[in-house]
Design an enzyme around this catalytic site. Structure first.
Site, PDB file in Angstrom:
ATOM      1  N   GLU A  87       2.183   5.438  16.118  1.00  9.44           N
ATOM      2  CA  GLU A  87       3.612   5.686  16.140  1.00  9.44           C
ATOM      3  C   GLU A  87       3.925   7.142  15.823  1.00  9.44           C
ATOM      4  O   GLU A  87       3.230   7.789  15.044  1.00  9.44           O
ATOM      5  CB  GLU A  87       4.305   4.764  15.144  1.00  9.44           C
ATOM      6  CG  GLU A  87       4.338   3.364  15.693  1.00  9.44           C
ATOM      7  CD  GLU A  87       4.816   2.357  14.682  1.00  9.44           C
ATOM      8  OE1 GLU A  87       5.643   1.530  15.053  1.00  9.44           O
ATOM      9  OE2 GLU A  87       4.361   2.409  13.536  1.00  9.44           O
ATOM     10  N   CYS A 101       7.515  13.552  13.342  1.00  6.42           N
ATOM     11  CA  CYS A 101       6.566  13.000  12.383  1.00  6.42           C
ATOM     12  C   CYS A 101       5.387  12.480  13.198  1.00  6.42           C
ATOM     13  O   CYS A 101       5.577  11.696  14.128  1.00  6.42           O
ATOM     14  CB  CYS A 101       7.275  11.872  11.634  1.00  6.42           C
ATOM     15  SG  CYS A 101       6.214  10.977  10.508  1.00  6.42           S
ATOM     16  N   CYS A 108      -4.839   3.213   8.388  1.00  9.13           N
ATOM     17  CA  CYS A 108      -5.123   4.060   7.224  1.00  9.13           C
ATOM     18  C   CYS A 108      -6.002   3.266   6.268  1.00  9.13           C
ATOM     19  O   CYS A 108      -5.857   2.050   6.141  1.00  9.13           O
ATOM     20  CB  CYS A 108      -3.812   4.424   6.520  1.00  9.13           C
ATOM     21  SG  CYS A 108      -4.008   5.605   5.165  1.00  9.13           S
ATOM     22  N   CYS A 112      -2.229   2.041   0.035  1.00 10.54           N
ATOM     23  CA  CYS A 112      -1.120   2.170  -0.913  1.00 10.54           C
ATOM     24  C   CYS A 112      -0.286   0.890  -0.801  1.00 10.54           C
ATOM     25  O   CYS A 112       0.042   0.452   0.302  1.00 10.54           O
ATOM     26  CB  CYS A 112      -0.283   3.412  -0.601  1.00 10.54           C
ATOM     27  SG  CYS A 112      -1.249   4.921  -0.773  1.00 10.54           S
ATOM     28  N   CYS A 115       3.109   0.621   1.236  1.00  9.39           N
ATOM     29  CA  CYS A 115       3.154   1.236   2.568  1.00  9.39           C
ATOM     30  C   CYS A 115       2.691   0.248   3.638  1.00  9.39           C
ATOM     31  O   CYS A 115       1.653  -0.400   3.483  1.00  9.39           O
ATOM     32  CB  CYS A 115       2.259   2.475   2.573  1.00  9.39           C
ATOM     33  SG  CYS A 115       2.118   3.252   4.193  1.00  9.39           S
ATOM     34  N   CYS A 338       9.840   5.983   6.628  1.00  8.23           N
ATOM     35  CA  CYS A 338       8.513   6.128   6.027  1.00  8.23           C
ATOM     36  C   CYS A 338       7.914   4.790   5.630  1.00  8.23           C
ATOM     37  O   CYS A 338       8.577   3.963   5.039  1.00  8.23           O
ATOM     38  CB  CYS A 338       8.620   6.936   4.746  1.00  8.23           C
ATOM     39  SG  CYS A 338       8.518   8.656   5.031  1.00  8.23           S
TER      40      CYS A 338
HETATM   41  N1  SAH Z   1      -1.277   9.443   3.909  1.00 12.90           N
HETATM   42  C1  SAH Z   1      -0.271  10.459   3.735  1.00 12.90           C
HETATM   43  C2  SAH Z   1       0.902  10.289   4.693  1.00 12.90           C
HETATM   44  C3  SAH Z   1       1.656   9.021   4.392  1.00 12.90           C
HETATM   45  S1  SAH Z   1       3.305   8.793   4.925  1.00 12.90           S
HETATM   46  C4  SAH Z   1       0.230  10.444   2.303  1.00 12.90           C
HETATM   47  O1  SAH Z   1      -0.138   9.552   1.547  1.00 12.90           O
HETATM   48  O2  SAH Z   1       0.971  11.351   1.924  1.00 12.90           O
HETATM   49  C5  SAH Z   1       4.301   9.962   4.109  1.00 12.90           C
HETATM   50  C6  SAH Z   1       4.979   9.523   2.816  1.00 12.90           C
HETATM   51  O3  SAH Z   1       5.679   8.280   2.932  1.00 12.90           O
HETATM   52  C7  SAH Z   1       4.002   9.346   1.673  1.00 12.90           C
HETATM   53  O4  SAH Z   1       4.480   9.994   0.542  1.00 12.90           O
HETATM   54  C8  SAH Z   1       3.999   7.872   1.479  1.00 12.90           C
HETATM   55  O5  SAH Z   1       3.581   7.513   0.200  1.00 12.90           O
HETATM   56  C9  SAH Z   1       5.452   7.531   1.759  1.00 12.90           C
HETATM   57  N2  SAH Z   1       5.685   6.109   1.985  1.00 12.90           N
HETATM   58  C10 SAH Z   1       4.804   5.169   2.371  1.00 12.90           C
HETATM   59  N3  SAH Z   1       5.393   3.962   2.419  1.00 12.90           N
HETATM   60  C11 SAH Z   1       6.674   4.123   2.078  1.00 12.90           C
HETATM   61  C12 SAH Z   1       7.797   3.241   1.957  1.00 12.90           C
HETATM   62  N4  SAH Z   1       7.684   1.960   2.243  1.00 12.90           N
HETATM   63  N5  SAH Z   1       8.972   3.770   1.583  1.00 12.90           N
HETATM   64  C13 SAH Z   1       9.092   5.091   1.340  1.00 12.90           C
HETATM   65  N6  SAH Z   1       8.085   5.973   1.433  1.00 12.90           N
HETATM   66  C14 SAH Z   1       6.875   5.490   1.793  1.00 12.90           C
END
Ligand code: SAH
Length: 347
Positions: A87, A101, A108, A112, A115, A338
């Site tokens: 995406e 983006c 991944c 987390c 996420c 995000c």
């Molecule tokens: N792997 C990278 C990119 C991830 S996406 C990283 O960890 O930074 C970019 C941001 O979105 C990250 O800070 C991630 O933690 C955040 N993110 C992930 N899931 C989310 C959610 N459900 N709501 C808000 N932010 C989120």
């Protein structure tokens, strides 16, 4: 074995070609009005035909496109080699232009807990062509939509994947974008969960372009962080402090800071204790910006902090002398916010 890159395929197809043709080959794919090799008039007809028969113009293929009601966010599901979907999102930014983006991996491995991509697991790294072509995809999309502003001014690596786990291809992508578009280093942000060995590498890597870095901290309390970011560990915080100090000593200036991203999870990382831990961590480092991110629902047990909690958290940091920003949430109605980037063909 990894597939041949676009330029490697070109070199194989035209082993004897002059160097300036190789350079042209890399450049022409960024020309917005070209839509296939057939359009590349600087090449001979014979060359164009050979290219058309052998090298795909794009390494990603549009599958589904969704636009938010306000038309300020567009999400595309793109198919890559092997049939997987990734995406990428186009978002209107404060200046009225576009931020895109991009994804760096299919899925991944970081898991987390809040996420959506984390739940997919990792399928594979994207190649540099596949990351670059997400940018080219949006250039083409804007070309096809003359009613929209047509400039992409920022790129963020905040789609699917952990960019530091795909270091070489992300570095190659950065170099290609910086070399062939009008994007400057301060217009690109790589967001990472904080893979310290890789952050160490980039600090001494002469080939790494010093774009902006954002680190997904989410808590300065080691215990809380380990609960929501399973790749974290007991001494991650002091190690990140040490790395950040050295990084800013080497590269920091008024224009070059580090960002800590902080997704606000109700009752988990948003208490006064957490604000205090965060402020005290940042005071050890210096030029850090905090970006508070509203949590976007992805199923499961989390919810976003109340606006009062976010306000208090923000105020506490600001009154401690820290630069804090709050991220706007965009594209929620199309699951493009995000952490909602969860590729499935039926979306
Ligand atoms: N792997 C990278 C990119 C991830 S996406 C990283 O960890 O930074 C970019 C941001 O979105 C990250 O800070 C991630 O933690 C955040 N993110 C992930 N899931 C989310 C959610 N459900 N709501 C808000 N932010 C989120």
């Amino acid at each position: 074995m990894s597939p041949l890159s676009r330029i490697e395929q070109f070199n194989q197809l035209f082993p004897e070609i002059q160097a300036f043709r190789r350079k042209q080959f890399v450049e022409v794919v960024f020309q917005p009005t070209f839509r296939s090799w057939k359009d590349v008039s600087v090449f001979s007809k014979e060359m164009r035909e050979k290219l058309d028969a052998s090298i795909p113009w794009m390494s990603v293929k549009e599958s589904v496109v969704k636009q938010s009601a306000k038309m300020d966010t567009v999400k595309a599901l793109l198919e890559v080699e092997g049939g997987s979907m990734i995406e990428t999102v186009l978002m209107q930014n404060a200046r009225g232009w576009w931020t895109i983006c991009v994804s760096s991996q299919v899925g991944c491995a970081m898991r987390c807990t809040f996420c959506a991509t984390g739940k997919m697991g990792l399928t594979r790294n994207l190649t540099a062509d596949e990351i670059v072509d997400q940018y080219r995809y949006w250039v083409d999309y804007l070309q096809m939509h003359p009613e929209l502003p047509n400039r992409i001014t920022n790129v963020v690596f905040m789609g699917m994947g952990e960019p530091m786990s795909n270091y070489e291809n992300v570095r190659e992508t950065l170099r290609t974008l910086l070399g062939n578009t009008d994007l400057g280093q301060t217009r690109i942000t790589v967001s990472t969960v904080g893979v310290l060995p890789r952050l160490e590498t980039l600090m001494n890597d002469p080939l790494w372009p010093h774009v902006r870095l954002a680190i997904s901290l989410h808590s300065a309390d080691a215990k809380t962080r380990k609960e929501i970011v399973p790749t974290s560990y007991d001494d991650f915080i002091p190690k990140l402090v040490d790395w950040s100090q050295r990084y800013l000593e080497k590269f920091g200036n008024r224009r070059h800071h580090l960002t800590f991203e902080y997704v606000m999870l109700k009752g988990i990382n948003d208490t006064a204790h957490h604000a205090k831990m965060l402020a005290s961590m940042i005071h050890k480092i210096g030029n850090i910006r905090v970006n508070l991110i509203p949590y976007n629902f992805t199923g499961g047990e989390f919810s976003t902090s109340t606006s009062k909690t976010v306000h208090d958290f923000f105020q506490y940091l600001e009154s401690s002398g820290i630069t804090v920003t709050r991220r706007r949430t965009m594209g929620e109605d199309i699951d493009a916010a995000c952490g909602q980037l969860y590729a499935s063909t039926n979306q």
